[in-house]
Design an enzyme around this catalytic site. Structure first.
Site, mmCIF file in Angstrom:
data_model
loop_
_atom_site.group_PDB
_atom_site.id
_atom_site.type_symbol
_atom_site.label_atom_id
_atom_site.label_comp_id
_atom_site.label_asym_id
_atom_site.label_seq_id
_atom_site.Cartn_x
_atom_site.Cartn_y
_atom_site.Cartn_z
ATOM 1 N N LYS A 192 0.849 -1.192 0.000
ATOM 2 C CA LYS A 192 0.000 0.000 0.000
ATOM 3 C C LYS A 192 0.884 1.241 0.000
ATOM 4 O O LYS A 192 1.582 1.522 0.975
ATOM 5 C CB LYS A 192 -0.924 -0.002 1.216
ATOM 6 C CG LYS A 192 -1.860 1.196 1.284
ATOM 7 C CD LYS A 192 -2.752 1.104 2.511
ATOM 8 C CE LYS A 192 -3.653 2.309 2.625
ATOM 9 N NZ LYS A 192 -4.521 2.234 3.833
ATOM 10 N N LYS A 245 -2.151 -1.712 -3.791
ATOM 11 C CA LYS A 245 -3.014 -0.521 -3.807
ATOM 12 C C LYS A 245 -2.152 0.718 -3.918
ATOM 13 O O LYS A 245 -1.190 0.847 -3.159
ATOM 14 C CB LYS A 245 -3.837 -0.492 -2.515
ATOM 15 C CG LYS A 245 -4.764 0.701 -2.371
ATOM 16 C CD LYS A 245 -5.420 0.701 -0.998
ATOM 17 C CE LYS A 245 -6.310 1.931 -0.861
ATOM 18 N NZ LYS A 245 -6.845 2.042 0.520
ATOM 19 N N SER A 271 -10.231 5.440 -4.984
ATOM 20 C CA SER A 271 -11.176 6.546 -5.169
ATOM 21 C C SER A 271 -10.706 7.578 -6.177
ATOM 22 O O SER A 271 -11.501 8.114 -6.953
ATOM 23 C CB SER A 271 -11.438 7.211 -3.824
ATOM 24 O OG SER A 271 -10.221 7.676 -3.243
#
Length: 325
Positions: A192, A245, A271
């Protein structure tokens, strides 16, 4: 010429027959925001078409997803009250815990994953307990493990730690096993990055840090080897699925992780990716359907077998229409 690659591109039936990358609705996971209150379906300003749902209204979205063939959801909770220690995250009567109980009652055939982190629940917006202005790694582990156990007790089928504390997968695995949840899977946000693509999510979840940033625990986006190291460490600690991610700008990392781990790899189309597509489509710059299909295909082509995306329901429809798959 003996070799003519174009022979296998002559019509749609043949192109699909020889397609290297194939997708299925069962691999789609929809991220869903649940919040306190009643009779609320509240559009997220920075994510057109995405909403926060109160528990009594979330069934509308779950029914729509189920009808489309998307049966997996990852839940993010938005509490009314936050504190220094993020107690709402592991409260047995917390927003996610209550949402799980309601969802499992009415949608027992759907699969519910929960995000395990502190950022939505802490008054300071960081992903763990503070020691001064630093996030204290080791004291946070106990609360993350406590949160995971409370989610599973409430009905979570899988937990997904996203905090990026060192050792959290092992702490959660041990806590789940000690509480009799040996068959509950962990999907680790292992790779991440500290990314600017998360900005709309922080608006959606109200989780922006009140000071500083998360670069001391999320990864530097310049680094490749570090991502491999994180993935291998989390597998060793007991992660059943590894996540990379964001997705779109990190497909090189997805490919490398797929090649070195022996567990499934998930990607999260975050997003910011969603917001950019919606804004560009609204401005008439792109064809939204075609872009969404291409982005999805790229993640699977890179080797991902699970795709978390706000476009999950639309992608399922595109599969039905033969636009992707």
């Amino acid at each position: 010429m003996i070799q003519r690659a174009r022979r296998l591109r002559q019509n749609e039936i043949l192109r699909k027959m020889v397609r290297e990358t194939r997708m299925d609705k069962s691999s789609l996971v929809y991220p869903m925001f649940v919040r306190e209150g009643e009779n609320i379906v509240e559009e997220i300003p920075s994510m057109e078409g995405q909403f926060r749902y109160s528990i009594d209204r979330m069934s509308e979205k779950l029914e729509s997803l189920k009808k489309a063939g998307v049966k997996s959801v990852i839940l993010f909770g938005i509490p009314d009250v936050k504190d220094e220690v993020g107690s709402g995250a592991y409260d047995d009567d917390g927003i996610v815990q209550r949402a799980l109980r309601a969802a499992k009652k009415d949608f027992s055939d759907m699969y519910f994953i929960t995000d395990v982190c502190m950022c939505e629940y802490t008054s300071h917006g960081h992903c763990g307990l503070l020691c001064g202005h630093d996030v204290d790694n080791d004291s946070t582990l106990e609360l993350l493990a406590k949160t995971a156990v409370s989610h599973v007790k409430a009905g979570a089928d899988m937990v997904a730690p996203s905090d990026m504390m060192d050792g959290r997968v092992l702490a959660i695995r041990n806590a789940l096993d000690e509480n009799g949840f040996t068959n509950t899977s962990i999907m680790s946000y292992a790779v991440k990055y500290a990314s600017s693509f998360y900005s709309p999510f922080r608006d959606a979840a109200g989780s922006a840090p009140s000071f500083g940033d998360r670069k001391s625990y999320q990864m530097d986006y310049h680094n490749r080897k570090e991502g491999i190291k994180e993935a291998l460490q989390d597998v060793e600690e007991g992660a059943d699925i590894i996540m990379v991610k964001p997705a779109m700008s990190y497909l090189d990392i997805v490919r490398e992780v797929v090649d070195i781990v022996d567990v499934p790899v998930a990607t999260y189309s975050v997003s910011g990716e969603y917001a950019m597509v919606k804004a560009a489509a609204k401005a008439g710059c792109i064809d939204e359907e075609k872009i969404v299909c291409e982005m999805a295909a790229a993640t699977y082509r890179a080797g991902s077998s699970i795709y978390l995306t706000y476009f999950a329901e639309q992608i399922a429809e595109y599969m039905d229409r033969g636009l992707i798959g």
